[in-house]
Design a protein around this motif. Structure first.
Motif, PDB file in Angstrom:
ATOM      1  N   ASP A   1       2.534 -16.807   3.787  1.00  0.00           N
ATOM      2  CA  ASP A   1       1.178 -17.363   3.910  1.00  0.00           C
ATOM      3  C   ASP A   1       0.212 -16.328   4.481  1.00  0.00           C
ATOM      4  O   ASP A   1      -0.936 -16.215   4.033  1.00  0.00           O
ATOM      5  CB  ASP A   1       1.193 -18.609   4.803  1.00  0.00           C
ATOM      6  CG  ASP A   1       1.853 -19.803   4.113  1.00  0.00           C
ATOM      7  OD1 ASP A   1       1.915 -19.792   2.860  1.00  0.00           O
ATOM      8  OD2 ASP A   1       2.311 -20.716   4.811  1.00  0.00           O
ATOM      9  N   GLU A   2       0.669 -15.570   5.489  1.00  0.00           N
ATOM     10  CA  GLU A   2      -0.182 -14.539   6.074  1.00  0.00           C
ATOM     11  C   GLU A   2      -0.485 -13.442   5.060  1.00  0.00           C
ATOM     12  O   GLU A   2      -1.624 -12.980   4.943  1.00  0.00           O
ATOM     13  CB  GLU A   2       0.518 -13.934   7.294  1.00  0.00           C
ATOM     14  CG  GLU A   2       0.597 -14.854   8.500  1.00  0.00           C
ATOM     15  CD  GLU A   2       1.450 -14.284   9.614  1.00  0.00           C
ATOM     16  OE1 GLU A   2       1.299 -14.726  10.767  1.00  0.00           O
ATOM     17  OE2 GLU A   2       2.283 -13.402   9.331  1.00  0.00           O
ATOM     18  N   ALA A   3       0.545 -13.025   4.309  1.00  0.00           N
ATOM     19  CA  ALA A   3       0.365 -11.983   3.301  1.00  0.00           C
ATOM     20  C   ALA A   3      -0.590 -12.449   2.202  1.00  0.00           C
ATOM     21  O   ALA A   3      -1.429 -11.681   1.731  1.00  0.00           O
ATOM     22  CB  ALA A   3       1.712 -11.593   2.701  1.00  0.00           C
ATOM     23  N   LYS A   4      -0.467 -13.711   1.814  1.00  0.00           N
ATOM     24  CA  LYS A   4      -1.336 -14.251   0.772  1.00  0.00           C
ATOM     25  C   LYS A   4      -2.789 -14.253   1.234  1.00  0.00           C
ATOM     26  O   LYS A   4      -3.692 -13.857   0.486  1.00  0.00           O
ATOM     27  CB  LYS A   4      -0.888 -15.671   0.413  1.00  0.00           C
ATOM     28  CG  LYS A   4      -1.726 -16.328  -0.679  1.00  0.00           C
ATOM     29  CD  LYS A   4      -1.232 -17.737  -0.972  1.00  0.00           C
ATOM     30  CE  LYS A   4      -2.130 -18.422  -2.002  1.00  0.00           C
ATOM     31  NZ  LYS A   4      -1.681 -19.807  -2.291  1.00  0.00           N
ATOM     32  N   TYR A   5      -3.030 -14.684   2.465  1.00  0.00           N
ATOM     33  CA  TYR A   5      -4.391 -14.732   2.993  1.00  0.00           C
ATOM     34  C   TYR A   5      -4.985 -13.327   3.039  1.00  0.00           C
ATOM     35  O   TYR A   5      -6.120 -13.098   2.613  1.00  0.00           O
ATOM     36  CB  TYR A   5      -4.395 -15.361   4.394  1.00  0.00           C
ATOM     37  CG  TYR A   5      -5.766 -15.418   5.036  1.00  0.00           C
ATOM     38  CD1 TYR A   5      -6.652 -16.442   4.699  1.00  0.00           C
ATOM     39  CD2 TYR A   5      -6.180 -14.434   5.940  1.00  0.00           C
ATOM     40  CE1 TYR A   5      -7.924 -16.488   5.274  1.00  0.00           C
ATOM     41  CE2 TYR A   5      -7.439 -14.477   6.506  1.00  0.00           C
ATOM     42  CZ  TYR A   5      -8.308 -15.503   6.173  1.00  0.00           C
ATOM     43  OH  TYR A   5      -9.566 -15.538   6.728  1.00  0.00           O
ATOM     44  N   LEU A   6      -4.200 -12.378   3.567  1.00  0.00           N
ATOM     45  CA  LEU A   6      -4.689 -11.010   3.679  1.00  0.00           C
ATOM     46  C   LEU A   6      -4.958 -10.414   2.300  1.00  0.00           C
ATOM     47  O   LEU A   6      -5.980  -9.780   2.062  1.00  0.00           O
ATOM     48  CB  LEU A   6      -3.658 -10.165   4.443  1.00  0.00           C
ATOM     49  CG  LEU A   6      -3.987  -8.702   4.712  1.00  0.00           C
ATOM     50  CD1 LEU A   6      -3.344  -8.247   6.015  1.00  0.00           C
ATOM     51  CD2 LEU A   6      -3.510  -7.798   3.581  1.00  0.00           C
ATOM     52  N   TYR A   7      -4.046 -10.652   1.387  1.00  0.00           N
ATOM     53  CA  TYR A   7      -4.157 -10.029   0.064  1.00  0.00           C
ATOM     54  C   TYR A   7      -5.365 -10.533  -0.713  1.00  0.00           C
ATOM     55  O   TYR A   7      -6.040  -9.764  -1.408  1.00  0.00           O
ATOM     56  CB  TYR A   7      -2.874 -10.294  -0.728  1.00  0.00           C
ATOM     57  CG  TYR A   7      -2.844  -9.569  -2.050  1.00  0.00           C
ATOM     58  CD1 TYR A   7      -2.758  -8.183  -2.099  1.00  0.00           C
ATOM     59  CD2 TYR A   7      -2.934 -10.264  -3.246  1.00  0.00           C
ATOM     60  CE1 TYR A   7      -2.737  -7.511  -3.299  1.00  0.00           C
ATOM     61  CE2 TYR A   7      -2.922  -9.604  -4.456  1.00  0.00           C
ATOM     62  CZ  TYR A   7      -2.820  -8.227  -4.474  1.00  0.00           C
ATOM     63  OH  TYR A   7      -2.822  -7.555  -5.661  1.00  0.00           O
ATOM     64  N   LEU A   8      -5.663 -11.817  -0.585  1.00  0.00           N
ATOM     65  CA  LEU A   8      -6.778 -12.389  -1.334  1.00  0.00           C
ATOM     66  C   LEU A   8      -8.134 -11.901  -0.816  1.00  0.00           C
ATOM     67  O   LEU A   8      -9.153 -12.109  -1.481  1.00  0.00           O
ATOM     68  CB  LEU A   8      -6.719 -13.926  -1.282  1.00  0.00           C
ATOM     69  CG  LEU A   8      -5.524 -14.542  -2.033  1.00  0.00           C
ATOM     70  CD1 LEU A   8      -5.540 -16.054  -1.914  1.00  0.00           C
ATOM     71  CD2 LEU A   8      -5.543 -14.125  -3.502  1.00  0.00           C
ATOM     72  N   LEU A   9      -8.142 -11.233   0.333  1.00  0.00           N
ATOM     73  CA  LEU A   9      -9.383 -10.636   0.820  1.00  0.00           C
ATOM     74  C   LEU A   9      -9.674  -9.303   0.134  1.00  0.00           C
ATOM     75  O   LEU A   9     -10.801  -8.821   0.151  1.00  0.00           O
ATOM     76  CB  LEU A   9      -9.298 -10.412   2.333  1.00  0.00           C
ATOM     77  CG  LEU A   9      -9.243 -11.669   3.218  1.00  0.00           C
ATOM     78  CD1 LEU A   9      -9.097 -11.264   4.670  1.00  0.00           C
ATOM     79  CD2 LEU A   9     -10.492 -12.530   3.020  1.00  0.00           C
ATOM     80  N   LEU A  10      -8.653  -8.691  -0.456  1.00  0.00           N
ATOM     81  CA  LEU A  10      -8.839  -7.413  -1.144  1.00  0.00           C
ATOM     82  C   LEU A  10      -9.553  -7.621  -2.464  1.00  0.00           C
ATOM     83  O   LEU A  10      -9.465  -8.697  -3.073  1.00  0.00           O
ATOM     84  CB  LEU A  10      -7.470  -6.753  -1.395  1.00  0.00           C
ATOM     85  CG  LEU A  10      -6.607  -6.508  -0.157  1.00  0.00           C
ATOM     86  CD1 LEU A  10      -5.246  -5.949  -0.571  1.00  0.00           C
ATOM     87  CD2 LEU A  10      -7.297  -5.547   0.798  1.00  0.00           C
ATOM     88  N   GLU A  11     -10.233  -6.605  -2.913  1.00  0.00           N
ATOM     89  CA  GLU A  11     -11.016  -6.737  -4.139  1.00  0.00           C
ATOM     90  C   GLU A  11     -10.774  -5.565  -5.073  1.00  0.00           C
ATOM     91  O   GLU A  11     -10.425  -4.458  -4.643  1.00  0.00           O
ATOM     92  CB  GLU A  11     -12.506  -6.832  -3.806  1.00  0.00           C
ATOM     93  CG  GLU A  11     -12.881  -8.054  -2.982  1.00  0.00           C
ATOM     94  CD  GLU A  11     -14.356  -8.065  -2.617  1.00  0.00           C
ATOM     95  OE1 GLU A  11     -15.038  -7.065  -2.912  1.00  0.00           O
ATOM     96  OE2 GLU A  11     -14.815  -9.063  -2.031  1.00  0.00           O
ATOM     97  N   GLY A  12     -11.003  -5.811  -6.353  1.00  0.00           N
ATOM     98  CA  GLY A  12     -11.018  -4.772  -7.376  1.00  0.00           C
ATOM     99  C   GLY A  12      -9.757  -3.942  -7.457  1.00  0.00           C
ATOM    100  O   GLY A  12      -8.638  -4.452  -7.374  1.00  0.00           O
TER     101      GLY A  12
END
Length: 452
Positions: free
Chosen positions: A47-58
């Motif tokens: 869950d933590e990895a998913k939240y962090l990853y979805l903040l990345l762009e492009g």
């Protein structure tokens, strides 16, 4: 400057994720390379990895996805919607990386992601790549490249290169094709810049270009690129049409995977396993070679049992059982490793292979002679039993020669039947040499103590 990922840094990220502090989290992640972000995510919960990853762009998001280990990536993608995978990641990836990601998905999710890709041409390229076998040149090539027609002028060529370069991360070579898209050669940027804008490309390109076919095995691709020091190599179909290119980073990935697989095989682990695999998967990978070791141990016990009378009559014979078994196993593994390395480096010429075999046997003869003399001197001055001295020395000499021959021959036989020769450097050859080494040792010992 390298950024150090400390335990304090990980704890700081966890606190920011827990507090849903997206802006500060983005700023904290800014200095990290995609490979570092993938490493950080490995220390987070799903869950933590998913939240962090979805903040990345492009492109950064797509680059991080490629850096995540394959098993982790599979699990991660399962919890993401297909539309998000297509729009947030696949859109920014080279075709070969996108194909690798989609290959990790099950068939249903793969089809869903492909339908969500807005760029039809990109989707078509990915589908084309998925049709090739995973371990072929077609399976690791990328569709993105810069190509020009031999009939174009320098002026037209420069315009086209500018347009095509938008889709290519790195331009290593400019490939020249004819009207049927057949590869003709490579074009030097220097020649392109120094010549008149009206000059035709057909007068400038170098026709001598190394290429591979789509069905060429990855091992051969790596050998060719290593031999000719290429940073990229074009891939053509059976009639010479340019289909894509393979860059050195793709080959490095393959070489690393092969090295890991061979190391596992040498250690007695079959299949592609990861430390975080399920217990039953790890058991299944280790079981075959452990079973061979068990059978080898039983065979060794039978050999010892067959010579029980000799051992009870001359107990000194038992002292050197570990020595004979260890030397047989070590020599066999050393010889097989050299042959496997020779095969891996692409030696195919029979005469060259024969010379290497002869050289290995000569080395084994010299080494066996030296160690036989050393153990002879030890036993002669320490044990004082001439029969034991001769038994151990002659046995050791024969066992080392045999183990070297066996270790050299088995990888060649396996390779001849299209079986990975790395198998020969694992528990298989060690077990066989141990058993036969004991058989030779007691046979020679019996001869000296009963008949002489």
């Amino acid at each position: 400057m390298e950024f150090e990922i400390t335990r304090e840094y990980i704890d700081r990220l966890k606190d920011l994720i827990e507090g849903k502090n997206a802006e500060e989290l983005k700023a904290t992640m800014e200095p990290l390379h995609p490979a570092d972000i993938a490493e950080v995510m490995d220390d987070l919960t799903m869950d933590e990895a998913k939240y962090l990853y979805l903040l990345l762009e492009g492109e950064k998001a797509s680059d991080v996805l490629i850096e995540i280990p394959e098993n982790e990536r599979k699990r991660f993608l399962r919890v993401l919607p297909s539309e998000l995978i297509a729009s947030k990641f696949i859109e920014y990836m080279d075709s070969d990386d996108a194909a690798d990601v989609l290959a990790d998905l099950d068939e249903e999710q793969k089809q869903e992601v492909l339908k969500e890709i807005e760029d039809t041409e990109q989707a078509g390229d990915i589908v084309d790549l998925l049709e090739y076998e995973e371990d072929s040149a077609g399976g690791i090539m990328a569709k993105e490249l810069v190509s020009v027609n031999e009939n174009w002028t320098v002026a037209t060529c420069l315009k086209e290169i500018s347009r095509q370069a938008e889709e290519v991360d790195e331009i290593y070579y400019i490939y020249v094709t004819d009207d049927q898209q057949r590869l003709k050669g490579v074009l030097s940027l220097k020649k392109l810049i120094l010549n008149s804008t009206n000059t035709k490309i057909s007068n400038l390109y170098e026709p001598d270009v190394k290429s591979v076919r789509t069905n060429t095995r990855q091992e051969e691709v790596a050998e060719i690129m290593d031999k000719y020091d290429l940073v990229a190599i074009p891939v053509v179909d059976d009639i010479g049409r340019l289909k894509g290119r393979i860059t050195f980073d793709d080959v490095i990935d393959f070489v690393r995977e092969e090295a890991e697989r061979d190391y596992q095989m040498i250690s007695g682990i079959t299949g592609d396993v990861e430390p975080d695999d399920k217990p039953w998967e790890l058991i299944r990978a280790r079981f075959p070679w452990l079973l061979i070791g068990l059978i080898g141990g039983i065979m060794g016990a039978l050999v010892l049992g067959n010579y029980e009378a000799e051992i009870s009559h001359v107990t000194e014979l038992a002292f050197f059982i570990p020595l004979i078994a260890a030397m047989a196993g070590n020599v066999g593994v050393q010889s097989s490793s050299i042959v496997v390395q020779s095969i891996a480096s692409g030696v195919k010429d029979v005469s060259t292979t024969g010379k290497r075999l002869l050289k290995e046997l000569l080395v084994a003869f010299a080494t066996a002679s030296i160690f036989a003399i050393l153990i002879f001197l030890y036993n002669y001055f320490v044990q004082g039993n001439i029969n034991l001295t001769l038994s151990v020395s002659i046995s050791l000499f024969i066992v080392m020669l045999y183990a070297s021959f066996f270790g050299t021959l088995i990888p060649l036989i396996l390779n001849r039947f299209k079986i990975d020769p790395a198998l020969a450097t694992g528990p298989f050859i060690t077990t066989m040499n141990d058993v036969l080494g004991l058989f030779i040792y007691f046979g020679v010992g019996k001869m000296f103590f009963e008949f002489l």
